[in-house]
Design a protein around this motif. Structure first.
Motif, short mmCIF file in Angstrom:
data_model
loop_
_atom_site.label_atom_id
_atom_site.label_comp_id
_atom_site.label_asym_id
_atom_site.label_seq_id
_atom_site.Cartn_x
_atom_site.Cartn_y
_atom_site.Cartn_z
N GLU A 279 26.74 44.56 69.43
CA GLU A 279 27.57 43.36 69.39
C GLU A 279 29.02 43.79 69.57
O GLU A 279 29.51 44.63 68.82
CB GLU A 279 27.40 42.67 68.04
N PRO A 280 29.76 43.28 70.55
CA PRO A 280 31.11 43.76 70.82
C PRO A 280 32.06 43.44 69.67
O PRO A 280 31.83 42.53 68.87
CB PRO A 280 31.51 43.02 72.09
N ALA A 281 33.14 44.22 69.59
CA ALA A 281 34.12 44.03 68.53
C ALA A 281 34.82 42.68 68.63
O ALA A 281 35.35 42.19 67.63
CB ALA A 281 35.16 45.16 68.58
N SER A 282 34.82 42.06 69.80
CA SER A 282 35.44 40.74 69.95
C SER A 282 34.74 39.71 69.06
O SER A 282 35.39 38.82 68.49
CB SER A 282 35.40 40.29 71.41
N VAL A 283 33.40 39.82 68.93
CA VAL A 283 32.65 38.92 68.04
C VAL A 283 33.02 39.21 66.58
O VAL A 283 33.16 38.32 65.76
CB VAL A 283 31.14 39.08 68.26
N LEU A 284 33.20 40.50 66.29
CA LEU A 284 33.61 40.90 64.95
C LEU A 284 34.98 40.31 64.61
O LEU A 284 35.22 39.85 63.48
CB LEU A 284 33.65 42.43 64.87
N TRP A 340 35.47 47.61 72.53
CA TRP A 340 36.40 47.84 71.43
C TRP A 340 37.53 46.80 71.50
O TRP A 340 37.81 46.23 72.55
CB TRP A 340 37.02 49.23 71.50
N GLU A 341 38.20 46.60 70.35
CA GLU A 341 39.36 45.70 70.29
C GLU A 341 40.43 46.34 69.40
O GLU A 341 40.18 47.32 68.68
CB GLU A 341 38.97 44.33 69.71
N PRO A 489 42.17 50.70 66.06
CA PRO A 489 41.21 50.56 67.17
C PRO A 489 39.84 50.24 66.56
O PRO A 489 39.31 51.02 65.78
CB PRO A 489 41.21 51.94 67.83
N LEU A 490 39.28 49.11 66.91
CA LEU A 490 38.08 48.60 66.24
C LEU A 490 36.88 48.66 67.17
O LEU A 490 36.79 47.91 68.14
CB LEU A 490 38.34 47.16 65.79
#
Length: 508
Positions: A279-284, A340-341, A489-490
């Protein structure tokens, strides 16, 4: 073996007669001693040296039909010193007390002529010379020995004519010997002399120990051969010393440098491979924003009037605040992997330092009781076993003024002074308490892996704290506004966990 230990080993071989071969054609040291004895008598008559009341002669007992291996005669008294002899020496050598071949004397007192003061600091090249118009004069090349101070027993050669420093004596050595050999012998015993100083406030050279040192005396020709061999080996010892320093520096810095390199790979997404199914960090980030909204509604955090939104286009990050967009690529010196985000620390947690100034002083502390609250404190940093010591205040004072500093289960406590950056994650059963001014509480409300956050904090935030800290004796973590604006950096949550597993594996 260190360079100094190597040098000491070579010098020890030298004075045991093991560094160069003996030559049966050399005049034996016994003849040399007789010449030194006659020479000393002449110098005493001329008033150039003092008569030694304890002048000693060391001989083998068999030479006088005595049942001892070695004897020493002082005046008419003869005593057995076999137990004092530290090792065997070649047949052509002799044992002699250092006091029999050297003395400590003063320089000639001169008034009205200006010379530099030849103190130890000046002769070490660590300061300018002070010009005096009187003192104890010595010629250039005079041997001077420190008799007062921490390094008593160290020998210097006067670099110029001048007045010797008050902590010095002239080291007179009978000219019948090769002086360099004697100086190498004294060097072997430097640590013994240093560790046996007399006096408390100002330590002094232990002259009794100095003069009683047993000197193994080779024939004069062999003294020259020994010193020539030592000087031949000194450049190799120096090169060995430089290699040792380099290796020591590597051993000191390499583990930390390696750890830093590993963590650098981790935060740049290079330590573990990305998984396109994560699941990409954007969803997080969407979940983080939703959680912040709930906390705002509940009144647990204040609404950010200038909320930050970071977007990435063509691998370049931009930040949007109040409808204005700016490039922040200079804050992220590497390219983020896909998935990443970036997010500001301000957007993932609540940060609070302990009360400052007179809000909390030791005069307010009370014994532990049923109506007390613990004050978690820092003593030069969070302890090595990751525990926190503390005092107590009354519950009434806590409820009146200190509730905003409450520590809860799952909070991260950070050392903000002294050894900055030490962390402690509070357990579920933590005792109700608050933090003092040397600590910061971090409550991370974002659904991110705490171990990943702590890894990033340890690597980036601690370094940032050191670089931007103020003060000299005690360093402080950066000002809050700087701290909260640092970028994290996530990675996707699943990748955060893989990164931590890999780091733990590597650190073993």
């Amino acid at each position: 073996m260190t360079a100094q230990q190597l040098k000491n080993s070579i010098l020890q071989m030298a004075v045991q007669g093991k560094l160069v071969p003996q030559d049966p054609g050399d005049e034996p040291a016994s003849v040399l001693l007789q010449r030194i004895k006659a020479e000393k008598q002449e110098l005493i008559k001329a008033g150039k040296i003092k008569k030694d009341k304890k002048s000693s002669e060391i001989f083998r007992g068999a030479s006088r039909n005595l049942p001892y291996a070695f004897c020493e005669q002082i005046g008419k008294d003869i005593r057995d010193i076999s137990d004092e002899i530290p090792f065997e020496i070649p047949e052509s050598w002799e044992w002699v007390r250092l006091g029999s071949i050297c003395q400590l004397v003063d320089g000639e007192k001169i008034v009205g002529i200006q010379y530099n003061n030849l103190d130890a600091r000046y002769m070490r090249g660590k300061g300018e010379a002070k010009v005096l118009d009187n003192g104890k004069y010595v010629d250039k090349g005079t041997r001077l020995i420190l008799v007062d101070g921490e390094n008593s027993g160290e020998v210097f050669i006067a670099p110029e004519n001048g007045y010797m420093g008050s902590t010095f004596k002239i080291l007179w050595i009978t000219p019948s010997l090769f002086v360099s050999y004697i100086l190498h012998f004294i060097e072997i015993h430097r640590m013994k002399l240093k560790n046996s100083k007399k006096g408390a406030a100002i330590p002094h050279l232990n002259k009794d120990l100095f003069f009683d040192l047993l000197l193994p005396l080779p024939p004069l020709a062999e003294q020259h051969r020994i010193v020539a061999k030592i000087e031949e080996l000194l450049p190799y010892i120096e090169r060995y010393g430089k290699a040792e320093e380099h290796l020591t520096a590597l051993n000191t810095t390499f583990p930390e440098a390696l750890k830093k390199s590993i963590l650098q790979e981790a935060v740049q997404g290079k330590l573990v491979p990305q998984n396109p199914d994560d699941e990409p960090a954007s969803v997080l980030l969407e979940r983080i924003r939703a959680e912040k909204q709930e906390l705002n509604k509940a009144g647990k955090i204040k609404k950010d009037k200038h909320e930050s939104l970071i977007v990435t286009r063509d691998k370049i990050p931009y930040e949007i605040i109040d409808g204005k967009e700016r490039c922040i690529a200079d804050e992220v010196p590497f390219e983020l992997p896909d998935g990443w985000e970036l997010i500001r620390l301000n957007d993932i947690g609540i940060y609070r330092k302990g009360p400052f100034g007179s809000s909390l002083t030791k005069s307010m502390f009370v014994p532990k009781g049923t109506d007390t609250v613990k004050v978690y404190e820092q003593k030069n940093a969070i302890k090595k076993d990751h525990t926190l010591g503390g005092y107590y205040i009354t519950r009434q004072y806590y409820e009146d003024k200190m509730q905003s500093f409450t520590v809860s289960a799952g909070d991260i406590i950070v050392s903000c002074a002294g050894t900055i950056g030490g962390t402690y994650v509070t357990p579920d059963n933590i005792e109700l308490g608050i933090i003092n001014q040397a600590l910061m509480r971090m409550t991370i409300f974002a659904p991110i892996n705490i171990d990943y956050f702590l890894m990033y904090f340890d690597y980036v935030l601690k370094n940032s704290a050191r670089e931007s800290s103020k003060g000299s004796a005690i360093k402080n973590i950066p000002p809050f506004e700087i701290f909260k604006q640092l970028l994290l950096p996530l990675p996707p949550l699943a990748e955060q966990k893989r990164i931590i597993v890999k780091i733990e594996e590597i650190m073993q």
